[in-house]
Scaffold this motif. Structure first.
Motif, short mmCIF file in Angstrom:
data_model
loop_
_atom_site.label_atom_id
_atom_site.label_comp_id
_atom_site.label_asym_id
_atom_site.label_seq_id
_atom_site.Cartn_x
_atom_site.Cartn_y
_atom_site.Cartn_z
N LEU A 9 -1.04 34.43 5.30
CA LEU A 9 -0.25 33.41 4.61
C LEU A 9 -0.77 33.24 3.19
CD1 LEU A 9 0.05 30.74 7.45
CD2 LEU A 9 1.86 32.22 6.57
N SER A 10 0.01 33.67 2.20
CA SER A 10 -0.40 33.56 0.81
C SER A 10 0.79 33.20 -0.07
CB SER A 10 -1.01 34.88 0.32
OG SER A 10 0.02 35.83 0.06
N TYR A 11 0.50 32.80 -1.29
CA TYR A 11 1.55 32.36 -2.22
C TYR A 11 2.53 33.48 -2.56
CZ TYR A 11 -0.99 34.75 -5.97
OH TYR A 11 -1.60 35.71 -6.76
N HIS A 12 2.12 34.75 -2.29
CA HIS A 12 3.02 35.88 -2.57
C HIS A 12 4.31 35.80 -1.76
CE1 HIS A 12 0.04 37.91 -5.02
NE2 HIS A 12 -0.86 37.80 -4.04
N LEU A 13 4.29 35.06 -0.66
CA LEU A 13 5.47 34.93 0.18
C LEU A 13 6.54 34.05 -0.45
CD1 LEU A 13 3.65 34.38 3.60
CD2 LEU A 13 4.87 36.45 2.90
N GLY A 14 6.15 33.24 -1.43
CA GLY A 14 7.09 32.33 -2.07
C GLY A 14 7.10 30.97 -1.41
N GLN A 15 8.09 30.17 -1.74
CA GLN A 15 8.21 28.83 -1.17
C GLN A 15 9.35 28.77 -0.16
OE1 GLN A 15 8.34 25.53 -4.01
NE2 GLN A 15 6.28 25.04 -3.28
N PHE A 16 9.21 27.86 0.79
CA PHE A 16 10.17 27.75 1.88
C PHE A 16 10.58 26.29 2.09
CE2 PHE A 16 7.58 31.49 2.56
CZ PHE A 16 8.51 32.46 2.91
N HIS A 17 11.83 26.10 2.48
CA HIS A 17 12.30 24.77 2.84
C HIS A 17 11.82 24.38 4.24
CE1 HIS A 17 15.33 26.29 -0.12
NE2 HIS A 17 15.05 25.12 -0.64
N GLY A 18 11.59 25.39 5.07
CA GLY A 18 11.11 25.15 6.41
C GLY A 18 10.29 26.31 6.92
N ILE A 19 9.30 26.00 7.74
CA ILE A 19 8.46 27.01 8.40
C ILE A 19 8.41 26.62 9.87
CG2 ILE A 19 6.15 28.04 8.57
CD1 ILE A 19 5.77 27.42 5.59
N TYR A 20 8.56 27.59 10.76
CA TYR A 20 8.48 27.26 12.18
C TYR A 20 7.66 28.30 12.95
CZ TYR A 20 12.48 30.50 12.81
OH TYR A 20 13.31 31.60 12.81
N ALA A 21 7.03 27.83 14.00
CA ALA A 21 6.15 28.65 14.82
C ALA A 21 6.35 28.25 16.27
CB ALA A 21 4.69 28.45 14.41
N VAL A 22 7.02 29.10 17.04
CA VAL A 22 7.35 28.81 18.43
C VAL A 22 6.34 29.50 19.34
CG1 VAL A 22 9.08 29.07 20.25
CG2 VAL A 22 9.79 28.55 17.91
N ALA A 23 5.56 28.70 20.07
CA ALA A 23 4.58 29.23 21.03
C ALA A 23 3.62 30.22 20.38
CB ALA A 23 5.31 29.90 22.22
N VAL A 24 3.05 29.80 19.25
CA VAL A 24 2.14 30.67 18.49
C VAL A 24 0.80 30.00 18.21
CG1 VAL A 24 1.81 31.91 16.31
CG2 VAL A 24 4.05 31.89 17.39
N LEU A 25 0.84 28.77 17.69
CA LEU A 25 -0.39 28.13 17.20
C LEU A 25 -1.46 28.02 18.27
CD1 LEU A 25 0.93 25.25 14.91
CD2 LEU A 25 0.28 27.59 14.28
N MET A 26 -1.07 27.86 19.53
CA MET A 26 -2.06 27.68 20.60
C MET A 26 -2.89 28.94 20.82
SD MET A 26 1.04 28.58 21.96
CE MET A 26 1.69 29.76 23.16
#
Length: 204
Positions: free
Chosen positions: A96-113
């Motif tokens: 995850l870096s600034y090279h990806l740009g900006q987003f209005h939304g970010i989501y992570a389904v069944a990942v963070l755990m």
């Protein structure tokens, strides 16, 4: 994300992708749609089979789908060829870096755990940096998981970090993300002993 967790998804990518495609995600998709403003630019963390990215694109969103497993990225292209050009290999949290740009939304389904507490915190901090003002972060984590052992791993070698609802809220607040609402839902695969907590946080 640890090697044993990534190895499981890499070695069983076809089976995992087919399982994702078979799940009843009606509640999840309703939660996503009701949490995000139409037409925005979205980043998905851990896209799996591409199921949710494909759905959001059909709803008019611009989606960059990512996954930490090259084998799962390949499954995304097989199951949802319409995502060609919209899916990248990205490992959390370092990818995850600034090279990806900006987003209005970010989501992570069944990942963070699947991350350690330290990796979760770094991921949430990076999410905040990538969100536009008033941007929203949606994540789904286990509310109950009976198959996880005392060492926070399951029999397949996957990490399942267990945090309380208050613990997730505290990590979000630490990085300027206000938890707006949560929703507990049944497992989309009908597994007993598994329940999910969908969370919506907004950048302030």
């Amino acid at each position: 994300m640890g090697h044993s967790t990534l190895n499981y998804y890499s070695q069983h990518s076809l089976k995992v992708a087919e399982r994702y495609e078979s799940a009843d995600v009606t509640q999840l998709h309703e939660f996503l749609l009701s949490s995000l403003r139409p037409g925005g630019r979205l980043l998905e963390l851990g896209c799996g089979s591409g199921r949710d990215a494909a759905f959001m694109i059909r709803q008019g969103f611009k989606v960059l789908a990512t996954d930490g497993s090259a084998a799962m990225v390949q499954q995304t292209k097989i199951h949802h060829p319409e995502l060609a050009g919209h899916v990248n290999l990205l490992k959390l949290p370092d990818g995850l870096s600034y090279h990806l740009g900006q987003f209005h939304g970010i989501y992570a389904v069944a990942v963070l755990m699947h991350l350690s507490v330290q990796e979760i915190e770094r991921t949430i901090g990076a999410v905040n940096a990538l969100l536009a003002a008033k941007g929203r972060f949606i994540f789904s984590v286990p509310a109950r998981r009976d198959d996880v052992m005392a060492n926070e791993f399951d029999s397949k070698g996957r990490r399942f970090t267990a945090l309380s609802p208050a613990g997730w809220e505290a990590l979000c607040l630490k990085h300027n993300l206000q938890l707006v609402r949560t929703m507990i839902c049944q497992d989309g695969l009908g597994r007993g002993g598994v329940m999910w907590m969908n969370c919506l946080a907004e950048k302030h």
